[in-house]
Design an enzyme around this catalytic site. Structure first.
Site, short mmCIF file in Angstrom:
data_model
loop_
_atom_site.label_atom_id
_atom_site.label_comp_id
_atom_site.label_asym_id
_atom_site.label_seq_id
_atom_site.Cartn_x
_atom_site.Cartn_y
_atom_site.Cartn_z
N THR A 172 -6.16 2.81 -5.29
CA THR A 172 -5.96 1.35 -5.20
C THR A 172 -6.78 0.61 -6.26
OG1 THR A 172 -5.56 1.41 -2.82
CG2 THR A 172 -6.25 -0.69 -3.73
N ASP A 212 1.12 0.36 -5.13
CA ASP A 212 -0.05 0.76 -5.94
C ASP A 212 -0.01 2.21 -6.40
OD1 ASP A 212 -0.61 1.63 -3.32
OD2 ASP A 212 -2.76 1.24 -3.49
N HIS A 213 0.51 3.11 -5.57
CA HIS A 213 0.56 4.54 -5.92
C HIS A 213 1.41 5.27 -4.91
CE1 HIS A 213 -2.33 4.98 -2.68
NE2 HIS A 213 -3.10 4.08 -3.26
N GLU A 251 0.82 -1.21 0.00
CA GLU A 251 0.00 0.00 0.00
C GLU A 251 0.86 1.27 0.00
OE1 GLU A 251 -3.26 0.46 -0.45
OE2 GLU A 251 -2.86 2.61 -0.33
N HIS A 274 -0.84 3.46 4.84
CA HIS A 274 -1.79 4.32 4.15
C HIS A 274 -1.85 5.65 4.90
CE1 HIS A 274 -5.58 5.84 2.55
NE2 HIS A 274 -5.61 4.86 1.67
C1 GP9 Z 1 -8.93 0.16 1.45
C2 GP9 Z 1 -7.71 0.37 0.63
C3 GP9 Z 1 -7.37 1.82 0.43
O1 GP9 Z 1 -9.56 -1.06 1.36
O2 GP9 Z 1 -7.45 -0.50 -0.36
O3 GP9 Z 1 -7.53 2.31 -0.84
P1 GP9 Z 1 -6.91 3.70 -1.31
O4 GP9 Z 1 -7.39 4.78 -0.38
O5 GP9 Z 1 -5.41 3.57 -1.23
O6 GP9 Z 1 -7.37 3.87 -2.69
MN MN Z 2 -3.94 2.43 -2.18
#
Ligand code: GP9
Ligand code: MN
Length: 429
Positions: free
Chosen positions: A82, A258-259, A38, A199
């Site tokens: 995500t 992912d980002h 993440e 996150h």
């Molecule tokens: C929550 C998670 C967060 O289930 O995958 O997503 P994001 O905020 O990074 O798009």
């Molecule tokens: Mn994410």
């Protein structure tokens, strides 16, 4: 309609590129374990705070002779964050310009996604595990459209107040509880583990703070290395489990970020983190690099310089698994292929190539970061070719999603996914 599909098909066929022969099928029939890191940026690899590695376990993987590591791999997400990453990885189709394609179209559209393809080609069992709510980003519906056999969201996990932070279970708790589900999966499996502790706003309880924060003074930035360190420790524990159970012997590990974790609103802090005197929008585009690694016993690894993005992940994975994808509708290309075009589109139309970067309408030399004030005729020609590819891909991809075009197309060998076949039971919608 059908004509829209025709133009998509034509474009995709014209831009098809053969996979790398030497690597074709080297992981055929192996389990595939995808670890979603993440908000994890590439700069964290080998990064140190006060002389201490932030991510020692991931660094070791990154440098392993059995790991293919991509140092110029970019995230390409838009507002769907995500979910855009997941959309690209499963389908090699872009997210949308606004909103989340998985949320808006995941329930109703037809897809030919990785889990369905792997089931039909090589009898893979597929699953996603995530310590967060099953309905987030419409996962509980979209995964059915993608053909995922199983989805284990938060409701499948023991939860206590101190287990949870932000959007879900803390990664160590999530991964250690996932083990009992992993053990029961029929092999070969295609499994995605979605972590979430690293996150925004990068908070973790005292007990799990085992590295110092950075000291830029920017509150939303300084905790980032701390949760990244925690994630790395959680990965370390998972790797130990894979080793103990010998799952590592027949499993291809794939890890990706992912980002970004640090958004473009923190230029001063970002400059300080990187030890640079300044940080501009060009630097911020380069900052969109995230890790992509494939690790397997016996894999001929190395740190690769090929420029690519999330759209290229599925073709690269299929290259390793020996899955032919010349009759699939997709926009990516195997990063192992010597002919990869190395044009990395951003969702807003910007791009990165080894030579040029486009940032908000301005052009830069990618290597030096120098802005090009006056394009030569030759540069104009090259750049307009790149712009054409970027805009065509993004708009054709949008037409696939918004027009549900894949319902008009499937390879002969493919059976359309029936959402009704899947039920994730404890799903906590
Ligand atoms: C929550 C998670 C967060 O289930 O995958 O997503 P994001 O905020 O990074 O798009
Ligand atoms: Mn994410």
């Amino acid at each position: 309609n059908h004509n829209d599909l025709k133009s998509v098909q034509k474009y995709v066929q014209r831009h098809y590129i053969e996979p790398n022969n030497e690597y074709f099928g080297v992981a055929k029939g192996k389990n595939v374990l995808v670890i979603h890191l993440e908000s994890f940026q590439q700069f964290l690899i080998d990064y140190k705070v006060d002389g201490k590695e932030v991510t020692p376990n991931l660094n070791k993987l990154y440098h392993s002779k059995n790991t293919l590591s991509f140092k110029n791999f970019f995230n390409q997400v838009g507002q769907g964050k995500t979910s855009d990453a997941e959309m690209m990885l499963e389908n090699s189709i872009y997210g949308l310009q606004a909103g989340s394609a998985m949320s808006s179209y995941g329930t109703t559209n037809t897809f030919e996604s990785a889990p369905a393809i792997l089931r039909q080609k090589d009898n893979y069992t597929s699953a996603v595990m995530h310590g967060g709510a099953g309905s987030f980003w419409n996962r509980d519906n979209a995964y059915k459209s993608f053909g995922y056999d199983y989805f284990f969201p938060l409701s499948f996990y023991k939860n206590k107040k101190h287990y949870y932070v932000g959007y879900g279970l803390k990664d160590k708790i999530f991964l250690s509880q996932s083990v009992k589900y992993i053990e029961h999966l029929t092999q070969p499996f295609y499994l995605k583990l979605i972590t979430v502790t690293n996150h925004y706003p990068y908070e973790i309880d005292k007990k799990n703070q085992s590295i110092d924060k950075t000291d830029t003074g920017d509150k939303t930035v300084d905790g980032y290395v701390q949760t990244a360190h925690y994630l790395d420790q959680a990965i370390g524990e998972l790797l130990a489990y894979l080793k103990k159970t010998k799952l590592d012997k027949n499993t291809l590990l794939m890890l990706y970020g992912d980002h970004y974790g640090i958004s473009g609103n923190h230029h001063r802090a970002s400059a300080q983190l990187l030890g640079k005197s300044s940080f501009n929008n060009f630097d911020n585009l380069q900052f969109q690099r995230v890790p992509l690694m494939f690790h397997m016993n016996g894999l001929k690894g190395g740190i690769k310089h090929t420029y690519g993005g999330e759209i290229d992940v599925r073709p690269t994975l299929f290259n390793l698994l020996g899955i032919k994808d010349n009759d699939l509708i997709q926009f990516g290309h195997s990063l192992l292929s010597p002919d990869n075009p190395q044009i990395v589109a951003q969702r807003n139309g910007d791009f990165v190539t080894p030579e040029y970067s486009k940032v908000e309408g301005s052009y830069y030399y990618t290597k030096s970061g120098k802005r090009i004030k006056h394009l030569t005729v030759e540069q104009k020609r090259k750049i307009s070719l790149i712009n054409n590819i970027v805009t065509s891909e993004l708009s054709l991809s949008d037409r696939i999603i918004t027009g549900n075009l894949l319902r008009f197309y499937k390879p002969d060998w493919f059976t359309t996914v029936k959402r009704k076949k899947y039920s994730y039971k404890k799903s906590d919608t």
